[in-house]
Structures are given as structure tokens and as C-alpha cells.
Design a protein around this motif. Structure first.
Motif, mmCIF file in Angstrom:
data_model
loop_
_atom_site.group_PDB
_atom_site.id
_atom_site.type_symbol
_atom_site.label_atom_id
_atom_site.label_comp_id
_atom_site.label_asym_id
_atom_site.label_seq_id
_atom_site.Cartn_x
_atom_site.Cartn_y
_atom_site.Cartn_z
ATOM 1 N N TYR A 194 1.035 -0.960 0.102
ATOM 2 C CA TYR A 194 0.537 -0.127 0.344
ATOM 3 C C TYR A 194 0.985 1.247 -0.017
ATOM 4 O O TYR A 194 2.134 0.857 0.516
ATOM 5 C CB TYR A 194 -0.877 0.150 1.143
ATOM 6 C CG TYR A 194 0.248 0.139 2.524
ATOM 7 C CD1 TYR A 194 0.443 1.503 2.933
ATOM 8 C CD2 TYR A 194 -0.363 -1.376 3.139
ATOM 9 C CE1 TYR A 194 0.773 0.905 4.036
ATOM 10 C CE2 TYR A 194 0.601 -1.045 4.442
ATOM 11 C CZ TYR A 194 0.781 0.006 4.621
ATOM 12 O OH TYR A 194 1.845 -0.576 5.998
ATOM 13 N N VAL A 447 -3.543 1.301 -3.831
ATOM 14 C CA VAL A 447 -3.886 1.136 -2.455
ATOM 15 C C VAL A 447 -3.476 2.162 -1.029
ATOM 16 O O VAL A 447 -1.859 1.721 -1.114
ATOM 17 C CB VAL A 447 -4.105 -0.680 -1.419
ATOM 18 C CG1 VAL A 447 -5.237 -0.915 -1.163
ATOM 19 C CG2 VAL A 447 -4.804 -1.302 -2.512
ATOM 20 N N ARG A 448 -4.127 2.749 -0.871
ATOM 21 C CA ARG A 448 -3.244 3.486 0.112
ATOM 22 C C ARG A 448 -3.866 3.628 1.457
ATOM 23 O O ARG A 448 -4.822 3.037 2.385
ATOM 24 C CB ARG A 448 -3.925 5.406 -0.069
ATOM 25 C CG ARG A 448 -3.307 4.965 -0.672
ATOM 26 C CD ARG A 448 -3.598 6.913 -1.866
ATOM 27 N NE ARG A 448 -3.445 7.795 -3.653
ATOM 28 C CZ ARG A 448 -1.842 7.832 -3.246
ATOM 29 N NH1 ARG A 448 -1.167 8.247 -2.653
ATOM 30 N NH2 ARG A 448 -1.038 8.394 -5.152
#
Length: 654
Positions: A194, A447-448
Motif C-alpha cells: 500500500y 491502495v492507500r
């Protein structure tokens, strides 16, 4: 090494300790083995925590773009089982390549010849000023892998620079065992890779077949390992579109008033137009051969048909005078033929391949050709061309900070994006249309990580959502599908009349969530005498006046007037009525107030709520008396006839 130096330590021998015995001589080899054994034991423990090239302290690197060099401060680096100090240094770098900056470790044997201080300093001793043990000196310096110093040197990479940008894998101290444990925990807790912050991809442009992208500075965790960029990075990939090929795409030629037609290909953007084949009609002059009954060759190839052959007023018939054979006109029939050596006119159609100027979407055709022929309307045009097929590429980042492109599978329509390989973080999808007027569409899909403040805000939003949902459920009819609950309790929220039995007369009304008694009100129309408006007492007041004038003139000097029509007044002039069909009283009742005591006040408040409206002709009119009055007749005028809606009315004289 030295000629009188002996060392026989081998880790595979299994010797754990040296056991010195009394009365036995001490060998120099045993002392050397003791050092090697201690170093081996220490390296075994240190390798669990660190790996070669890990920074323990310092060693910060700064890229100087002006001088194309890297400035590294002094630091401690773990190499070959020991933490070794490395002095500061400057390393020249290639700003357009990917390079590894590390430490070159070199050992050098120093004896009393190079360093006299190694001789025995014990004064008055037998061995005074005699040579003793030599020393093994380590030399550490920053450099590149290409700076090979010799066969006895070892290179340990520490930093990686890609196109002038430093890739920070993790800050010192870099404890390998701890890093692996944290990576495993991060991977299992957060489910993979991420982005922590930044890392947004954008398109910069294309030049000389190279597409340039910019990746924003930021930090990411890939399989638990941290990758950070202090500054934005520029990465470039080859502009290598997949080529599609179309053969004989059919079109119908229909020229406009200017004799032109625009032809757009079914697939675009166009890379090249290989062939354009059209049907051309042409009129040419041929010379008849000297051999009677022979053949005359047509000047063009791929002739489809001969439309006519004539010489002066003589018209030759195909099948009787000539036949079309192998792109020739054959006069082998027994009919007429032109005299040998004479000219005759031939009109024919043939297929011709054209060279056209094209753009990304197609090309334009001119009906009139340079050789005198013209393209025939409503005929087939076939196109062979190559075009760039759309594709979706995936930009990924690995745990070593390398930006890679995963090429997708090109398709004629709706290409599918590839999946990110294992141990890689998907940063963005790049949709390649290959149009020069359109930049590739970039969709950042990494994806954070969500911060705790964002989670708290989301939790509050979820709580508000549940509260709104609970209120909405109370407002809705819970029993719209099931009139009675499972416990036998009948529930009516008094929102509307859907829970009431509309088949029987209701004696109560539902008003604003309450069940109240109904109130019926009769509305009486106010009678206005003589058709005049009913007002309060008033006095006239001059609002605007013009008391002065500059001249006068007769508006109608000849006194010519149109006859003033009679004044007809109907009472009432307009009839309004409302028809209401209801089974419950709540449709007409809104408020009812009452009181007790000497003074009782009642008040009726009526409101109108339009749910829907429609207009249609009334099927029946209600019966009502209408009065009328006539005035404005001049002297000598007589009333001949009076009708109302086509019905003759007999007035009463006054």
C-alpha cells in the motif's frame, strides 16, 4: 599474505574452542585460529540482525544535479561480519542510468617495514626492537560497482540511484532481522502492499518515441518493506504500440457537390494506408491493329468491364462485334471492326490502386483523377491499412524501488488491464489510445493507508448514517408489506391513509401524524352588486398630474367614430367548482382548534397540496342560473336577436 603466517581454522571442522595445555608450547597458528574463530562466532550472531551493506549510522547521500555527482557523509556500514567506519566521499554518477553506490572494502598487510612502531617497545628486554606480529588494515571508500579496484577487493551496495533520484529503502539503523519481522507483521496485518503518502503518477509527454511519466515523492510499503522517494521521479518507457492490420475494408464511394468524399476507417488511429482500390471509369483512344480479327490491349490493368466502343457514329456491340478477353479487346467475331490503324474510342471500368494522404482517422478522395478517369459513384472502395490497437498498461513498483511497466493485451475494443505480479505494488493504469491529440488516460489505483483521524471521521459518519437510517425507518410504513407484526400488534404510524380501510366510511382524519376528528367547511361566494368590486371606503388622491400644456390639437377633427358595441355583463361571468370524491375525511381536513369555558374559539385552516394534476374536458357541466344585463345601445337601435351558446334568449325589457 606473509610467508611465516599460519592459520588453519575451518568452520566445517566443528572445533568450538582452543584448549591450551600446561607444558605445551604455544603456536602462533593457534593465536591466529583463535581470532578467526571469535570472528566467525561474532559474524554468525551479527548476520542474524544485519546483512552486508546495511547502514548502522550516518552515510546520508545527496544528489548534486549540477555536477552530476553524489555526496555521501561519513557513516558506519556492516560488511563481512563487522560494522566498519567509512569516511565521507564524492562519487560521479550518470543522471540517466540506474546505479548502485556502495563501499569498496580492501585489506592490506602492514609489517614493521611499513610501520616501525610495530617493533617490540620493551626496553631492556631480549626481544627489544625485534619484529612481531603484522597488522591487517582495512580500507573503506565510497564508490560504484564499475570502479573495480582489484581482485582482492569486495563491493557492498548501499544506495540506489535511478535517473538522478535516490531510492530510500529504509532509514538507518538497518537491522535486517528486525526489518524482516516488521515486514512480516505489516504484511499480515495490512494485507499486502500500500501507499502511505504521495506516489501519484502523472503523464509528462512523449518525444522521439519515448513516453515520460512523473511519480510524485512519497512513501510506500511493499510486502512490508518501506520504499521512499525524497523527490519526484521521472521514468520513461518506449512508445511501442501493438499494430493491427486490416485487409480490404469495404466502403462505398459517394462524392459530394465538390466531387470529394471523406472516408474514415473503422479502426483508428491509422499508422499507414497500404492500399486503396477504387473502381475507375475512363475513356481512351485505341489504335486498331493491322491484323484483322486480332486483339487490342487496353492501357490499364484489372479491367472489370467495357461499357462502349465507338468510332464516329458507329457503335460496336459486345458479343456480336467484339469480346472482352484477358484484358484485351478481341475482334475475332465475324461482326464489324474498325479499319486497321484507325483510332476508336473505348469506355471501360477498371480497378485502380491509389496513393492517398491520410491522417489518424482516414483520408479524402477526389472523384476526378489525374489520368483523366473518375471514380464511379456507388461503387466499392477497399482499404488495406495498419492501425494502433488500444492497450491498458500497468505501472508497478517493487520492493527495491524500481518502477516497471506491465504491458497489457491489446484489443480491438475494450482492452483488459493486466494484473500486478507478486511482490509488486500496482500504482496506476495507463490507457493507451495512441492518438496524438489525446494524452494517455492515467487512473491511479494504488491502495492507500488510512490514518487514525480519517478512521475516526469515517466512524462518525457511519454513526450518523445509522442514526439517519433509524429515523427513516420510523418515518416509513413498517407494515406496508405485513399489516400486523409477528407479535400480533397492529401498527399505524399515521403517515398516510394506506393502513385504513378505504372500503368503509371513516369518521376520523389523519393530519400530520395525528388522528383527529374531521371538520367540514362550507364556502359561500360573496355577491358583488352591479358587477362592481367591493372595497373599503376610500378617497381619491392625485398620484401623477400634468397641470400645464404647450398646445392642443384635435385628435378626431372629422368626428368619425366606430359604433360603440353594446356592453354585456354576465353574473357570474366565470363559474368555478370543485368535485371531490373521498372515502376518508382526512383528505380535506388539516387543522381544528377548540376550547372550553365562556369563550370558545374555533378556527379552520385549509391548505392545498398538489400531488398530481391533469387536464381533460368536463363530461358534464353543473346546472346554474346566470343573469345578464345589456347596456350601451344608441338612439334608434333595436335588438334583433340574443343568443347564449347557440341558444336563443328572450330578454326582459327595462
Amino acid at each position: 599474505m606473509l610467508d611465516d603466517y599460519y592459520e588453519k581454522f575451518h568452520a566445517d571442522s566443528g572445533y568450538e574452542r582452543l584448549l591450551f595445555r600446561a607444558g605445551k608450547g604455544l603456536q602462533s597458528r593457534e593465536l591466529n585460529d583463535l581470532q578467526s574463530q571469535v570472528g566467525h562466532h561474532l559474524k554468525g550472531v551479527a548476520d542474524v540482525l544485519l546483512k552486508d551493506g546495511d547502514l548502522v549510522k550516518g552515510g546520508e547521500l545527496v544528489v548534486d544535479t549540477d555536477s552530476a555527482s553524489a555526496l555521501i557523509t561519513e557513516g558506519d556500514v556492516y560488511m563481512a561480519g563487522q560494522v566498519r567506519p567509512v569516511p565521507s566521499g564524492v562519487v560521479p554518477i550518470d543522471m540517466s542510468a540506474t546505479i548502485d553506490v556502495g563501499v569498496w572494502l580492501t585489506h592490506k598487510v602492514i609489517t614493521e617495514e611499513q610501520d616501525p612502531s610495530l617493533r617490540d617497545p620493551a626496553v631492556d628486554a631480549i626481544n627489544f626492537d625485534e619484529p612481531g606480529a603484522a597488522r591487517l588494515r582495512q580500507i573503506c571508500q565510497w564508490g560504484l560497482l564499475s570502479d573495480a579496484l582489484g581482485p582482492d577487493e569486495a563491493f557492498y551496495p548501499v544506495h540506489r540511484i535511478e535517473q538522478g533520484t535516490l531510492i530510500i529503502k529504509q532509514p538507518p539503523p538497518q537491522l535486517d532481522a528486525v526489518t524482516q519481522a516488521l515486514a512480516r507483521y505489516d504484511r499480515e496485518a495490512n494485507g499486502g502492499s500500500y501507499v502511505v503518502q504521495g506516489m501519484t503518477l502523472s503523464y509528462r509527454g512523449a518525444e522521439q518515441g519515448i513516453q515520460s511519466f512523473s511519480l510524485e515523492e512519497g512513501k510506500a510499503h511493499i510486502e512490508g518493506y518501506e520504499v521512499a522517494f525524497a523527490t519526484s521521479r521521472t521514468t520513461e518507457f518506449d512508445c511501442d504500440p501493438d499494430i493491427g492490420e486490416v485487409k480490404e475494408e469495404p466502403k462505398t464511394f459517394q462524392a459530394d457537390d465538390q466531387g470529394m468524399m471523406r472516408m474514415d476507417t473503422d479502426f483508428f488511429p491509422v499508422k499507414s494506408i497500404d492500399e486503396v482500390n477504387v473502381t475507375v471509369e475512363k475513356v481512351t483512344q485505341l489504335t486498331r491493329g493491322q491484323l484483322a480479327g486480332g486483339e487490342d490491349l487496353l492501357p490499364d490493368e484489372s479491367v472489370l468491364e467495357i461499357l462502349s466502343i465507338k468510332q464516329g457514329d458507329t457503335v460496336y456491340t459486345q458479343g456480336a462485334d467484339f469480346i472482352f478477353l484477358r484484358n484485351h479487346i478481341s475482334w475475332q467475331l465475324s461482326g464489324q471492326e474498325p479499319a486497321g490503324g484507325s483510332l476508336y474510342e473505348v469506355t471501360y471500368r477498371y480497378r485502380k490502386q491509389l496513393t492517398v494522404d491520410f491522417d489518424e482517422y482516414g483520408f479524402s478522395l477526389d472523384k476526378q483523377l489525374a489520368d483523366g478517369g473518375h471514380i464511379v459513384d456507388n461503387t466499392l472502395v477497399t482499404i488495406d491499412y495498419q492501425w494502433y490497437r488500444p492497450r491498458i498498461d500497468l505501472i508497478v513498483l517493487d520492493r527495491f524501488g524500481q518502477i516497471k511497466r506491465i504491458k497489457g493485451q491489446a484489443a480491438h475494443q475494450f482492452p483488459i488491464a493486466p494484473k500486478a505480479p507478486a511482490h509488486h505494488l500496482a500504482l496506476a493504469q495507463v490507457t493507451q489510445s495512441w492518438l496524438s491529440s489525446e494524452a494517455p488516460h492515467i487512473e491511479n489505483l494504488a491502495v492507500r493507508a488510512v490514518s487514525m483521524s480519517q478512521l475516526e471521521h469515517m466512524q462518525n459518519q457511519i454513526g450518523d448514517l445509522y442514526q439517519l437510517l433509524a429515523v427513516e425507518r420510523l418515518r416509513n410504513d413498517a407494515n406496508s408489506q405485513d399489516p400486523a407484526s409477528k407479535y400480533g400488534v397492529f401498527v399505524d404510524p399515521f403517515i398516510d391513509d394506506d393502513m385504513r380501510d378505504a372500503g368503509i366510511e371513516q369518521t376520523a382524519a389523519v393530519v400530520d401524524g395525528e388522528l383527529v376528528l374531521p371538520l367540514e367547511a362550507d364556502i359561500h361566494q360573496l355577491q358583488v352588486p352591479n358587477g362592481r368590486a367591493l372595497t373599503l371606503p376610500y378617497e381619491l388622491e392625485d398620484i401623477l398630474e400634468q397641470p400645464k400644456q404647450t398646445g392642443s390639437m384635435k385628435i378626431n377633427p372629422y368626428m368619425a367614430f366606430e359604433p360603440i358595441p353594446a356592453d354585456v355583463r354576465l353574473t357570474p361571468s366565470v363559474d368555478h367548482w370543485t368535485q371531490t370524491h373521498t372515502n376518508v375525511a382526512s383528505s380535506i381536513t388539516r387543522r381544528f382548534w377548540g376550547g372550553r369555558g365562556i369563550r370558545v374559539r374555533t378556527q379552520t385552516v385549509s391548505t392545498t397540496q398538489v400531488i398530481s394534476s391533469s387536464v381533460r374536458r368536463a363530461e358534464f357541466l353543473r346546472r346554474r342560473w346566470v343573469s345578464f344585463s345589456l347596456s350601451g345601445f344608441g338612439g334608434g337601435e333595436a335588438l334583433e336577436q340574443l343568443t347564449f351558446d347557440g341558444i336563443t334568449v328572450i330578454p326582459e325589457g327595462q
